[in-house]
Scaffold this motif. Structure first.
Motif, PDB file in Angstrom:
ATOM      1  N   ALA A   1       1.609  -5.478   7.237  1.00 11.96           N
ATOM      2  CA  ALA A   1       1.546  -3.984   7.511  1.00 11.96           C
ATOM      3  C   ALA A   1       1.457  -3.228   5.833  1.00 11.96           C
ATOM      4  O   ALA A   1       0.757  -2.421   5.824  1.00 11.96           O
ATOM      5  CB  ALA A   1       2.602  -3.502   8.237  1.00 11.96           C
ATOM      6  N   LEU A   2       2.170  -3.918   5.030  1.00  7.12           N
ATOM      7  CA  LEU A   2       2.175  -3.319   3.720  1.00  7.12           C
ATOM      8  C   LEU A   2       0.724  -3.600   2.984  1.00  7.12           C
ATOM      9  O   LEU A   2       0.252  -2.774   2.266  1.00  7.12           O
ATOM     10  CB  LEU A   2       3.342  -3.836   2.939  1.00  7.12           C
ATOM     11  N   SER A   3       0.287  -4.779   3.303  1.00  4.65           N
ATOM     12  CA  SER A   3      -1.051  -5.203   2.589  1.00  4.65           C
ATOM     13  C   SER A   3      -2.185  -4.232   2.912  1.00  4.65           C
ATOM     14  O   SER A   3      -2.858  -3.894   2.365  1.00  4.65           O
ATOM     15  CB  SER A   3      -1.539  -6.675   3.233  1.00  4.65           C
ATOM     16  N   HIS A   4      -2.218  -3.973   4.511  1.00 10.34           N
ATOM     17  CA  HIS A   4      -3.191  -2.943   5.032  1.00 10.34           C
ATOM     18  C   HIS A   4      -3.043  -1.634   4.311  1.00 10.34           C
ATOM     19  O   HIS A   4      -4.058  -1.044   3.880  1.00 10.34           O
ATOM     20  CB  HIS A   4      -2.891  -2.757   6.490  1.00 10.34           C
ATOM     21  N   TYR A   5      -1.719  -1.281   4.099  1.00  9.50           N
ATOM     22  CA  TYR A   5      -1.442   0.203   3.524  1.00  9.50           C
ATOM     23  C   TYR A   5      -1.932   0.117   2.071  1.00  9.50           C
ATOM     24  O   TYR A   5      -2.521   1.104   1.694  1.00  9.50           O
ATOM     25  CB  TYR A   5       0.052   0.364   3.516  1.00  9.50           C
ATOM     26  N   LEU A   6      -1.626  -0.957   1.182  1.00  5.73           N
ATOM     27  CA  LEU A   6      -2.094  -0.694  -0.040  1.00  5.73           C
ATOM     28  C   LEU A   6      -3.559  -0.978  -0.123  1.00  5.73           C
ATOM     29  O   LEU A   6      -4.078  -0.392  -1.135  1.00  5.73           O
ATOM     30  CB  LEU A   6      -1.452  -2.311  -0.720  1.00  5.73           C
ATOM     31  N   LYS A   7      -4.301  -1.596   0.727  1.00  2.95           N
ATOM     32  CA  LYS A   7      -5.670  -1.815   0.644  1.00  2.95           C
ATOM     33  C   LYS A   7      -6.209  -0.412   0.872  1.00  2.95           C
ATOM     34  O   LYS A   7      -7.139  -0.050   0.312  1.00  2.95           O
ATOM     35  CB  LYS A   7      -6.229  -2.735   1.714  1.00  2.95           C
ATOM     36  N   ASN A   8      -5.616   0.330   1.660  1.00  4.28           N
ATOM     37  CA  ASN A   8      -6.243   1.706   2.197  1.00  4.28           C
ATOM     38  C   ASN A   8      -5.850   2.763   1.249  1.00  4.28           C
ATOM     39  O   ASN A   8      -6.584   3.710   0.957  1.00  4.28           O
ATOM     40  CB  ASN A   8      -6.088   2.008   3.270  1.00  4.28           C
TER      41      ASN A   8
ATOM     42  N   ALA B   1       8.499   4.206 -11.277  1.00  3.15           N
ATOM     43  CA  ALA B   1       7.552   3.342 -12.050  1.00  3.15           C
ATOM     44  C   ALA B   1       6.102   3.140 -11.491  1.00  3.15           C
ATOM     45  O   ALA B   1       4.996   2.429 -12.224  1.00  3.15           O
ATOM     46  CB  ALA B   1       8.085   1.985 -12.304  1.00  3.15           C
ATOM     47  N   GLY B   2       5.748   3.204 -10.449  1.00 11.40           N
ATOM     48  CA  GLY B   2       4.308   3.348  -9.757  1.00 11.40           C
ATOM     49  C   GLY B   2       4.200   2.440  -8.500  1.00 11.40           C
ATOM     50  O   GLY B   2       3.193   2.503  -8.183  1.00 11.40           O
ATOM     51  N   VAL B   3       5.379   1.971  -7.959  1.00 13.95           N
ATOM     52  CA  VAL B   3       5.346   0.913  -6.747  1.00 13.95           C
ATOM     53  C   VAL B   3       5.031   1.941  -5.522  1.00 13.95           C
ATOM     54  O   VAL B   3       5.276   2.974  -5.710  1.00 13.95           O
ATOM     55  CB  VAL B   3       6.601   0.354  -6.602  1.00 13.95           C
ATOM     56  N   LEU B   4       4.087   1.298  -4.855  1.00 18.37           N
ATOM     57  CA  LEU B   4       3.637   2.144  -3.475  1.00 18.37           C
ATOM     58  C   LEU B   4       4.191   1.663  -2.436  1.00 18.37           C
ATOM     59  O   LEU B   4       4.012   2.225  -1.212  1.00 18.37           O
ATOM     60  CB  LEU B   4       2.047   1.952  -3.690  1.00 18.37           C
ATOM     61  N   ALA B   5       4.652   0.427  -2.276  1.00 18.48           N
ATOM     62  CA  ALA B   5       5.297  -0.378  -1.075  1.00 18.48           C
ATOM     63  C   ALA B   5       6.412  -1.107  -1.222  1.00 18.48           C
ATOM     64  O   ALA B   5       6.534  -1.772  -2.456  1.00 18.48           O
ATOM     65  CB  ALA B   5       4.015  -1.368  -0.492  1.00 18.48           C
ATOM     66  N   ILE B   6       7.390  -1.091  -0.375  1.00 19.50           N
ATOM     67  CA  ILE B   6       8.636  -1.919  -0.606  1.00 19.50           C
ATOM     68  C   ILE B   6       8.846  -2.541   0.626  1.00 19.50           C
ATOM     69  O   ILE B   6       9.094  -2.064   1.932  1.00 19.50           O
ATOM     70  CB  ILE B   6       9.809  -1.088  -0.682  1.00 19.50           C
ATOM     71  N   TRP B   7       8.958  -3.917   0.603  1.00 14.64           N
ATOM     72  CA  TRP B   7       9.202  -4.752   1.582  1.00 14.64           C
ATOM     73  C   TRP B   7      10.961  -5.152   1.607  1.00 14.64           C
ATOM     74  O   TRP B   7      11.289  -5.639   0.710  1.00 14.64           O
ATOM     75  CB  TRP B   7       8.524  -6.088   1.464  1.00 14.64           C
TER      76      TRP B   7
ATOM     77  N   LYS C   1       4.983   3.671   1.089  1.00 11.05           N
ATOM     78  CA  LYS C   1       5.469   2.977   2.332  1.00 11.05           C
ATOM     79  C   LYS C   1       6.703   1.854   2.366  1.00 11.05           C
ATOM     80  O   LYS C   1       6.721   0.849   1.408  1.00 11.05           O
ATOM     81  CB  LYS C   1       4.254   2.254   2.834  1.00 11.05           C
ATOM     82  N   VAL C   2       7.709   1.962   3.290  1.00 12.88           N
ATOM     83  CA  VAL C   2       8.682   1.053   3.162  1.00 12.88           C
ATOM     84  C   VAL C   2       8.694   0.333   4.645  1.00 12.88           C
ATOM     85  O   VAL C   2       8.396   0.792   5.671  1.00 12.88           O
ATOM     86  CB  VAL C   2      10.120   1.598   3.170  1.00 12.88           C
ATOM     87  N   ARG C   3       8.645  -1.118   4.356  1.00 13.07           N
ATOM     88  CA  ARG C   3       8.572  -1.900   5.611  1.00 13.07           C
ATOM     89  C   ARG C   3      10.242  -2.516   5.533  1.00 13.07           C
ATOM     90  O   ARG C   3      10.484  -3.409   4.827  1.00 13.07           O
ATOM     91  CB  ARG C   3       7.760  -3.123   5.625  1.00 13.07           C
ATOM     92  N   ASN C   4      10.918  -2.184   6.595  1.00 15.86           N
ATOM     93  CA  ASN C   4      12.216  -2.986   6.886  1.00 15.86           C
ATOM     94  C   ASN C   4      12.109  -4.025   7.631  1.00 15.86           C
ATOM     95  O   ASN C   4      11.617  -4.039   8.822  1.00 15.86           O
ATOM     96  CB  ASN C   4      13.197  -1.689   7.625  1.00 15.86           C
TER      97      ASN C   4
END
Ligand SMILES: NC(=O)c1ccc[n+]([C@@H]2O[C@H](COP(=O)([O-])OP(=O)(O)OC[C@H]3O[C@@H](n4cnc5c(N)ncnc54)[C@H](O)[C@@H]3O)[C@@H](O)[C@H]2O)c1
Ligand SMILES: NC(=O)c1ccc[n+]([C@@H]2O[C@H](COP(=O)([O-])OP(=O)(O)OC[C@H]3O[C@@H](n4cnc5c(N)ncnc54)[C@H](O)[C@@H]3O)[C@@H](O)[C@H]2O)c1
Lengths: 207, 207
Positions: free
Chosen positions: A196-203, B164-170, B184-187
């Motif tokens: 789900a995160l990969s798709h988000y980052l891609k878009n 610092a610029g991160v766009l997604a957090i697992w 985007k956060v994925r819990n």
């Protein structure tokens, strides 16, 4: 009973309800649930009906009642004793995670084959030799094992466990397990969360 | 683009397709997919249409074409570089798991605060002090972090990473994270997998 699709939504409902309960919220509407879960409101209402939960006019569903109903339905209010088989990095993380007891999952033993690990303590358990897997399963009437060993030994250990009476296997290895009817395997592929995160980052992102 | 519900099915499709491909199967019908996933066949066909994948008369869908299409859609064919923040049991299991690279997830650093761990090696990485989190994110243009620290430091580290610029957090911690729009956060609550087994044991097993 409920449909398979509704059943698969239950862990997500539970997670949302627990989070809201933790901040003191008492009621939630089907609309709000549908927005958070990003599903149709009619589906939410149907799930609630399947769970035999009724909402209050102008208020919605009682969050604690709904959470308890889901836990009751899923058997999370009973204790399920389990063995962690493979006391490596992942097995240790699972054996030491305090969050599982909250859901009725009680780890009652950790087994490994490494003589350096046998006899040491992991999460309050003394690590036992995996040679004793069958006898421990029988002695403690264990129905669930958590498999966190390398893939090349997953099949043989599954066979030992199933023959000794285990009915469910929480499989963290990449090995596909074949089990007789009457035994349930849950393959836990953590990578699903990354997709789900990969798709988000891609878009939106893009390094 | 596809519906949210279809999107959520993609990891499961991918897992099934990969398993079938590994044993040499070339085609799969919508019916077979619907039975394995336990969903309506019309839903499967709709998902395939959304993915712009067509089946062959009397044969079904090409397994490898479908798997590749899902990977392409999810961005799994591009490399996503990530940092593991928190090199404990769970972080180490994730940093050393060879299965992630297959999905384009490349861990490029492991950070921790424990002086006993800093400078040691985890999964081929030299553990770096978490004090350098922001500078490493910026220097390497990191868009994703994998959070495996204790819950009490999750919020502060998230803030540093996002600034610092991160766009997604697992997020593997039990802490609920608040992030700005655009992040985007994925819990990841591993316990979800246990819930299906608990229900099964309650209804058939029973210790
Ligand atoms: N599902 C996922 O997303 C995911 C993520 C990480 C790891 N994994 C998998 O989980 C498993 C464990 O990973 P890890 O990083 O903890 O590995 P690890 O090497 O740290 O741990 C494996 C443990 O199993 C023990 N072991 C080996 N043979 C055994 C046997 N016959 N009986 C009992 N114990 C035995 C080892 O001594 C070791 O302690 C691997 O199969 C790995 O591929 C899966
Ligand atoms: N999501 C789940 O299902 C699940 C399962 C197991 C564990 N967990 C959670 O994952 C997290 C890690 O669990 P674990 O068993 O690996 O714990 P652990 O104690 O083995 O690892 C935590 C690591 O974080 C490091 N750390 C502490 N403060 C830090 C900071 N400020 N910056 C960087 N590193 C720091 C510690 O030195 C340690 O190496 C915990 O939050 C735990 O609750 C979640």
């Amino acid at each position: 009973s409920i449909s398979k699709a509704a059943f698969r939504r239950l862990p997500r409902y539970h997670q949302i309800l627990s989070a809201y309960e933790a901040v003191g919220r008492e009621y939630i509407s089907s609309r709000e649930l549908s927005e958070i879960l990003e599903i149709n409101e009619t589906l939410v209402r149907k799930d609630m009906a399947d769970l035999k939960i009724r909402g209050k006019q102008n208020q919605g569903y009682s969050i604690s009642a709904l959470r308890l109903r889901i836990e009751e339905f899923l058997g999370l209010q009973e204790i399920t004793e389990a063995l962690v088989v493979g006391g490596g990095h992942l097995g240790t993380a699972l054996a030491t995670y305090p969050g599982f007891e909250h859901y009725g999952l009680k780890i009652v033993g950790v087994l490994d084959s490494d003589p350096e690990k046998i006899g040491t303590r992991i999460g309050g358990h003394q690590v036992v030799s995996v040679a004793r897997l069958a006898s421990i399963i029988q002695k403690k009437n264990i129905k669930l094992i958590i498999l966190t060993v390398p893939r090349d030994v997953a099949k043989e250990l599954t066979e030992v466990a199933v023959n000794a009476g285990v009915l469910a296997i929480w499989n963290f290895t990449p090995c596909e397990l074949n089990v007789p009817a009457g035994v349930k395997v849950r393959n836990e592929q953590i990578i699903g969360g990354f997709m789900a995160l990969s798709h988000y980052l891609k878009n939106v992102g893009g390094a």
